[in-house]
Motif scaffolding. Sequence first.
Motif, PDB file in Angstrom:
ATOM      1  N   ILE A 209       0.852  -1.104   0.289  1.00 40.20           N
ATOM      2  CA  ILE A 209       0.090  -0.181  -0.492  1.00 40.20           C
ATOM      3  C   ILE A 209       0.740   0.883   0.179  1.00 40.20           C
ATOM      4  CG2 ILE A 209      -1.814   1.278   1.534  1.00 40.20           C
ATOM      5  CD1 ILE A 209      -2.699  -1.767   2.587  1.00 40.20           C
ATOM      6  N   ASN A 210       2.044   1.386   1.204  1.00 40.00           N
ATOM      7  CA  ASN A 210       2.568   2.583   1.301  1.00 40.00           C
ATOM      8  C   ASN A 210       3.740   2.270  -0.965  1.00 40.00           C
ATOM      9  OD1 ASN A 210       2.390   3.799   3.162  1.00 40.00           O
ATOM     10  ND2 ASN A 210       4.025   2.471   4.660  1.00 40.00           N
ATOM     11  N   ALA A 211       3.336   1.651  -0.385  1.00 38.17           N
ATOM     12  CA  ALA A 211       4.958   1.711  -2.295  1.00 38.17           C
ATOM     13  C   ALA A 211       3.630   2.404  -3.583  1.00 38.17           C
ATOM     14  CB  ALA A 211       5.122   0.044  -2.927  1.00 38.17           C
ATOM     15  N   VAL A 212       2.871   2.029  -4.119  1.00 36.65           N
ATOM     16  CA  VAL A 212       1.589   2.504  -4.284  1.00 36.65           C
ATOM     17  C   VAL A 212       1.272   4.092  -4.039  1.00 36.65           C
ATOM     18  CG1 VAL A 212      -0.901   2.155  -5.460  1.00 36.65           C
ATOM     19  CG2 VAL A 212       0.091   0.492  -5.088  1.00 36.65           C
ATOM     20  N   ALA A 213       1.185   4.292  -3.109  1.00 34.82           N
ATOM     21  CA  ALA A 213       0.805   5.250  -2.643  1.00 34.82           C
ATOM     22  C   ALA A 213       2.184   6.374  -3.245  1.00 34.82           C
ATOM     23  CB  ALA A 213       0.555   5.752  -1.217  1.00 34.82           C
ATOM     24  N   ASP A 214       3.561   6.146  -2.858  1.00 34.37           N
ATOM     25  CA  ASP A 214       4.134   6.762  -2.934  1.00 34.37           C
ATOM     26  C   ASP A 214       4.616   6.590  -4.593  1.00 34.37           C
ATOM     27  OD1 ASP A 214       4.916   7.343  -0.392  1.00 34.37           O
ATOM     28  OD2 ASP A 214       6.931   5.503  -0.351  1.00 34.37           O
ATOM     29  N   MET A 215       4.573   6.314  -4.976  1.00 37.74           N
ATOM     30  CA  MET A 215       4.225   6.456  -6.629  1.00 37.74           C
ATOM     31  C   MET A 215       3.568   6.745  -7.304  1.00 37.74           C
ATOM     32  SD  MET A 215       5.720   2.677  -8.335  1.00 37.74           S
ATOM     33  CE  MET A 215       4.819   1.325  -7.313  1.00 37.74           C
ATOM     34  N   LEU A 216       2.181   7.318  -6.173  1.00 36.76           N
ATOM     35  CA  LEU A 216       1.171   8.215  -7.044  1.00 36.76           C
ATOM     36  C   LEU A 216       0.708   9.777  -6.392  1.00 36.76           C
ATOM     37  CD1 LEU A 216      -2.589   6.009  -6.258  1.00 36.76           C
ATOM     38  CD2 LEU A 216      -1.180   5.955  -8.636  1.00 36.76           C
ATOM     39  N   GLY A 218       3.998  10.536  -6.232  1.00 37.17           N
ATOM     40  CA  GLY A 218       5.291  12.108  -6.909  1.00 37.17           C
ATOM     41  C   GLY A 218       6.609  11.215  -6.516  1.00 37.17           C
ATOM     42  N   TYR A 219       6.575  10.115  -5.720  1.00 38.63           N
ATOM     43  CA  TYR A 219       7.399   9.458  -4.658  1.00 38.63           C
ATOM     44  C   TYR A 219       8.011   8.146  -5.135  1.00 38.63           C
ATOM     45  CZ  TYR A 219       7.548  13.247  -1.262  1.00 38.63           C
ATOM     46  OH  TYR A 219       7.606  14.160  -0.559  1.00 38.63           O
ATOM     47  N   VAL A 220       8.737   8.650  -6.118  1.00 36.65           N
ATOM     48  CA  VAL A 220       8.855   7.274  -7.644  1.00 36.65           C
ATOM     49  C   VAL A 220       9.682   6.239  -6.984  1.00 36.65           C
ATOM     50  CG1 VAL A 220       8.979   6.145  -9.950  1.00 36.65           C
ATOM     51  CG2 VAL A 220       7.491   8.408  -9.750  1.00 36.65           C
ATOM     52  N   ASN A 221      10.917   6.391  -6.539  1.00 38.48           N
ATOM     53  CA  ASN A 221      11.823   5.996  -6.484  1.00 38.48           C
ATOM     54  C   ASN A 221      11.783   4.886  -4.985  1.00 38.48           C
ATOM     55  OD1 ASN A 221      13.382   6.569  -8.607  1.00 38.48           O
ATOM     56  ND2 ASN A 221      14.687   8.368  -7.509  1.00 38.48           N
ATOM     57  N   MET A 222      10.966   5.630  -3.915  1.00 39.88           N
ATOM     58  CA  MET A 222      10.489   5.864  -2.887  1.00 39.88           C
ATOM     59  C   MET A 222       9.607   4.144  -3.032  1.00 39.88           C
ATOM     60  SD  MET A 222      12.357   6.535  -0.142  1.00 39.88           S
ATOM     61  CE  MET A 222      11.576   6.042   1.288  1.00 39.88           C
ATOM     62  N   GLY A 223       8.844   4.424  -4.070  1.00 42.28           N
ATOM     63  CA  GLY A 223       7.650   3.352  -4.091  1.00 42.28           C
ATOM     64  C   GLY A 223       7.984   2.713  -4.409  1.00 42.28           C
ATOM     65  N   ILE A 224       9.208   2.012  -5.711  1.00 45.19           N
ATOM     66  CA  ILE A 224       9.901   1.792  -6.752  1.00 45.19           C
ATOM     67  C   ILE A 224      10.612   0.476  -5.183  1.00 45.19           C
ATOM     68  CG2 ILE A 224      11.464   0.213  -8.251  1.00 45.19           C
ATOM     69  CD1 ILE A 224      10.270   2.967 -10.147  1.00 45.19           C
ATOM     70  N   ALA A 225      11.699   1.058  -4.117  1.00 40.16           N
ATOM     71  CA  ALA A 225      11.915   0.314  -3.971  1.00 40.16           C
ATOM     72  C   ALA A 225      10.987  -0.511  -2.459  1.00 40.16           C
ATOM     73  CB  ALA A 225      13.077   1.657  -2.236  1.00 40.16           C
ATOM     74  N   ARG A 226      10.599   0.468  -2.456  1.00 41.34           N
ATOM     75  CA  ARG A 226       9.141  -0.629  -1.284  1.00 41.34           C
ATOM     76  C   ARG A 226       8.499  -1.239  -1.814  1.00 41.34           C
ATOM     77  NH1 ARG A 226       7.387   4.857   2.257  1.00 41.34           N
ATOM     78  NH2 ARG A 226       8.376   4.496   3.749  1.00 41.34           N
ATOM     79  N   PHE A 227       8.486  -1.587  -3.233  1.00 41.87           N
ATOM     80  CA  PHE A 227       7.159  -2.548  -3.971  1.00 41.87           C
ATOM     81  C   PHE A 227       8.157  -3.646  -3.616  1.00 41.87           C
ATOM     82  CE2 PHE A 227       6.088  -4.658  -8.018  1.00 41.87           C
ATOM     83  CZ  PHE A 227       4.875  -4.605  -7.957  1.00 41.87           C
TER      84      PHE A 227
END
Length: 255
Positions: A209-216, A218-227
Amino acid sequence: MDEKQRVISRLIVQVGQMLLAHGAESTLVGDLTHRLGLACGMDEVEVSMSASSLVVTTVMEGHCVTTARRSPDRGINMKVVTEIQHICIMVERKVIDYRLAERKLNQIQPTRYNRWLVLFMIGLSCAAFARLANGDEIICAITFLASSVGMFIRQEIAHRNFNPLLNFTVTAFVTTLISSQAVVYQVGNYPFLAMASSVLMLVPGFPLINAVADMLKGYVNMGIARFVMASLLTFATSLGIVAAMTLTGTWEWVR
C-alpha cells in the motif's frame, strides 16, 4: 544562531528517520519534517529520501546546514508515527519549543501488543478466512493451529534479528508443513483451504500500500524500492510454501 540551527536540523532529521524506520509513507515524512522545520524558525527545509537513508537541508538567515542519517527498518509501528505527529502539532501551536520537542522525541518507545494475544488473533483471523471460504470446523482448527505456530516462529526469528527474507521463508515453510497435513490425511471438507488460509498472515499488505501511495504521490524511487522489498518478501514466502509442499508431496490440489 548556528548552534540553534544545528540542533533544529538534528531534530528534523531524527523525526524523518524515525518516521521512515516505522513505516510512514514518504508524503507524511516530507510533510512533517517540513512543517516542523518552519515551526522551529527555519526559512527553508528540503528533504531527500531513499530506501535506507534521509538527507535534510535547512536554511536560516542565509546559513545552510545539511545532515544525513541512515534509516534502518524498525518494523511497522503507527503509535510511534502518531506520537511524532502530536509533537509536531504542539511545536506548531507554540505549546512546546524545539528543545522540549527533542526531549519528548527521545522518550518515544515503540510499544508492542502482548505476543500471546498476537498469536491468538493471527490464528483467529486466518481461521476466519478459511471459514469464509466454506471450510468446516476441522479446517478452521487446523488453520488456527498452523498460523499460530507459524506466527510464533516468525516472532522468534525476528527477535533474533535474522534477515526478514529468511524469516518469511522459514515461517511459510513451517506453516505450510503443518497445514498440509489436512491434505495428507484428507481431513475436513476442503483440506486445501487450510494450506491457502494459514499463510495469509505473510502477505506484505502495508508495504505494498505504501509503495503504491508513494508512486502516486510523486515519490517514485521510494515507491519502487518499497515495491521491490514487498515483492522479495512475497517471493521468500513462495519459496517456503513450495519447499513444504515438495517435502509432503501435496501438489495434487494445485493441479
